[in-house]
Design an enzyme around this catalytic site. Structure first.
Site, PDB file in Angstrom:
ATOM      1  N   ASP A 111       0.214  -2.683  -5.556  1.00 62.37           N
ATOM      2  CA  ASP A 111       1.698  -2.712  -5.583  1.00 62.37           C
ATOM      3  C   ASP A 111       2.226  -2.368  -4.190  1.00 62.37           C
ATOM      4  OD1 ASP A 111       2.500   0.617  -6.970  1.00 62.37           O
ATOM      5  OD2 ASP A 111       0.896  -0.025  -5.620  1.00 62.37           O
ATOM      6  N   ASP A 126      -1.214   0.625   0.007  1.00 55.29           N
ATOM      7  CA  ASP A 126      -1.845  -0.598  -0.516  1.00 55.29           C
ATOM      8  C   ASP A 126      -2.111  -1.578   0.622  1.00 55.29           C
ATOM      9  OD1 ASP A 126       0.350   0.448  -2.500  1.00 55.29           O
ATOM     10  OD2 ASP A 126      -1.115  -0.576  -3.779  1.00 55.29           O
ATOM     11  N   ASN A 147       5.282   0.491  -7.136  1.00 48.65           N
ATOM     12  CA  ASN A 147       6.082   1.056  -6.032  1.00 48.65           C
ATOM     13  C   ASN A 147       7.448   0.382  -5.941  1.00 48.65           C
ATOM     14  OD1 ASN A 147       4.347   3.012  -4.931  1.00 48.65           O
ATOM     15  ND2 ASN A 147       3.135   1.412  -3.919  1.00 48.65           N
ATOM     16  N   THR A 179      -5.060  -0.199  -7.256  1.00 49.51           N
ATOM     17  CA  THR A 179      -4.416   0.845  -6.443  1.00 49.51           C
ATOM     18  C   THR A 179      -2.950   0.964  -6.844  1.00 49.51           C
ATOM     19  OG1 THR A 179      -3.795  -0.730  -4.713  1.00 49.51           O
ATOM     20  CG2 THR A 179      -5.970   0.340  -4.515  1.00 49.51           C
ATOM     21  N   PHE A 201       1.661   9.160  -9.652  1.00 46.31           N
ATOM     22  CA  PHE A 201       2.562   8.018  -9.835  1.00 46.31           C
ATOM     23  C   PHE A 201       1.923   6.863 -10.619  1.00 46.31           C
ATOM     24  CE2 PHE A 201       6.093   5.303  -8.922  1.00 46.31           C
ATOM     25  CZ  PHE A 201       5.558   4.048  -8.716  1.00 46.31           C
ATOM     26  N   ASN A 202       0.760   6.371 -10.199  1.00 47.60           N
ATOM     27  CA  ASN A 202       0.188   5.167 -10.828  1.00 47.60           C
ATOM     28  C   ASN A 202      -0.045   5.366 -12.323  1.00 47.60           C
ATOM     29  OD1 ASN A 202       0.170   3.723  -8.451  1.00 47.60           O
ATOM     30  ND2 ASN A 202      -1.959   4.254  -7.936  1.00 47.60           N
ATOM     31  N   HIS A 214      -3.538   7.023   0.370  1.00 46.94           N
ATOM     32  CA  HIS A 214      -4.197   7.082  -0.940  1.00 46.94           C
ATOM     33  C   HIS A 214      -5.130   5.882  -1.197  1.00 46.94           C
ATOM     34  CE1 HIS A 214      -1.254  10.192  -2.051  1.00 46.94           C
ATOM     35  NE2 HIS A 214      -0.304   9.385  -1.640  1.00 46.94           N
ATOM     36  N   ASP A 215      -4.571   4.683  -1.186  1.00 43.83           N
ATOM     37  CA  ASP A 215      -5.263   3.517  -1.738  1.00 43.83           C
ATOM     38  C   ASP A 215      -6.539   3.101  -1.011  1.00 43.83           C
ATOM     39  OD1 ASP A 215      -2.062   2.078  -2.627  1.00 43.83           O
ATOM     40  OD2 ASP A 215      -3.365   3.447  -3.721  1.00 43.83           O
TER      41      ASP A 215
HETATM   42  O1  RIB Z   1       0.276   8.272  -6.134  1.00 48.42           O
HETATM   43  C1  RIB Z   1      -0.070   7.406  -5.086  1.00 48.42           C
HETATM   44  C2  RIB Z   1      -0.135   5.999  -5.576  1.00 48.42           C
HETATM   45  O2  RIB Z   1       1.154   5.586  -6.007  1.00 48.42           O
HETATM   46  C3  RIB Z   1      -0.515   4.993  -4.469  1.00 48.42           C
HETATM   47  O3  RIB Z   1      -1.195   3.917  -5.047  1.00 48.42           O
HETATM   48  C4  RIB Z   1       0.804   4.551  -3.927  1.00 48.42           C
HETATM   49  O4  RIB Z   1       0.753   3.232  -3.359  1.00 48.42           O
HETATM   50  C5  RIB Z   1       1.622   4.518  -5.188  1.00 48.42           C
HETATM   51  O5  RIB Z   1       1.358   3.277  -5.841  1.00 48.42           O
HETATM   52 CA    CA Z   2      -0.400   1.657  -4.647  1.00 47.71          CA
END
Ligand code: RIB
Ligand code: CA
Length: 315
Positions: free
Chosen positions: A10, A15, A39, A124, A165-166, A239-240
């Site tokens: 996303d 990403d 996102n 991701t 979040f994801n 993160h990703d």
């Molecule tokens: O919490 C971080 C994740 O949430 C990452 O994948 C970032 O791109 C958002 O999608």
């Molecule tokens: Ca992401």
């Protein structure tokens, strides 16, 4: 040839770097990029995937749009983190890479069926597309080598006190994935917060002297502002790409086996990943859980991948 993978994403600043790492490192063979709402809206995450492919010269990988909303929950995007476009910071040219007309889930089903060896899925983003694939097409489960995802956390969340979040965007989808029986590796916030894009990392990207390196610096600079303002971080966590790095070389991301349960009903904890590192619940482990990152190896591979793509795009 490298490990065949599909990235489900996303974009999203991190990403974008995950896509570049996958496309620029020879240890993986990027078969497809699929997009999902997270996102930002699906329209924006798909446009952003096309933008990343355009600036990185990734012209031989199909981009397919997937689900525009979670399975059950209402869509909650993260414009406060990634900006209105979902990829604020750089000025992108009009994308020259188009999306294919196939739905992401259909493209994943077809590639899993046709590819000569099992394929690794690297989500991701919210797991909506992956959950739909597993429920609509159970016959392909045996063609999935493993699911190596960025999401969840062994500790606290970043969207609520408990939820990352994801997983928070689509907890039902995450529950389906963790209960699927398909081998799952979880790269949660506890490990991705070790991947901080500090000034020395930005200096190395700038030092590549390529347009792509500059674009990455602009992406990270925007992301740094967000993380300073919202979370008080001195540098943004990438993160990703950690999930991709785990596939490139498992030595980069150390994991342990554990039972992972997604909380669906908690008034204050919905979307939390309950990671049973010490077996308190007596559930059999259903995932590998990432705990530590080899930062030097991680950044070397990421910067080398950007260098490789940048040199190709501007020989
Ligand atoms: O919490 C971080 C994740 O949430 C990452 O994948 C970032 O791109 C958002 O999608
Ligand atoms: Ca992401």
């Amino acid at each position: 040839m490298g490990v065949p993978i599909i990235i489900d994403c996303d974009p999203g600043h991190d990403d974008a770097l995950a896509i570049m790492l996958a496309a620029g490192d020879p240890a993986v063979d990027l078969l497809a990029i699929t997009t999902v709402a997270g996102n930002q809206t699906l329209e924006k995450t798909t446009l952003n995937a096309r933008r990343v492919c355009t600036v990185a010269g990734i012209t031989d990988v199909p981009v397919a749009a997937g689900c525009d909303r979670p399975l059950v929950a209402p869509l909650r995007t993260a414009g406060d983190v990634h900006g209105e476009s979902g990829l604020d910071g750089p000025r992108f040219p009009e994308p020259t890479v188009d999306a294919v007309p196939e739905h992401a889930v259909e493209l994943m089903r077809r590639l899993l069926t046709e590819h000569p060896e099992p394929v690794t899925l690297v989500p991701t983003a919210p797991l909506t597309n992956i959950a739909l694939l597993l429920t609509r097409h159970p016959e392909v489960r045996g063609r999935i080598r493993e699911i190596v995802l960025m999401g969840g956390s062994t500790e606290r969340g970043n969207r609520t006190p408990a939820a990352e979040f994801n997983v928070h965007v689509d907890p039902e989808a995450a529950d389906i994935v963790f209960r699927s029986g398909v081998p799952v590796t979880m790269c949660g916030l506890n490990v991705t917060h070790q991947a901080l894009a500090t000034p020395d990392v930005l200096a190395r990207l700038e030092g590549l002297g390529t347009e792509l390196g500059r674009t990455c610096v602009e992406l990270m600079t925007f992301f740094a502002g967000t993380y300073r303002r919202l979370y008080g971080f001195t540098a943004p966590p990438l993160h990703d790409p950690v999930a991709v790095a785990r596939v490139l070389d498992p030595a980069i991301v150390h994991c342990v086996e554990a039972g992972v349960t997604v909380e669906l009903r908690g008034e204050y904890t919905r979307g939390a990943t309950v990671v049973d590192l010490h077996g308190y619940l007596g559930h059999p482990p259903n995932a590998r859980v990432a705990l530590t990152l080899d930062r030097d190896l991680f950044w070397d591979r990421l910067i080398n991948a950007v260098a490789t793509l940048g040199a190709r795009a501007n020989p």
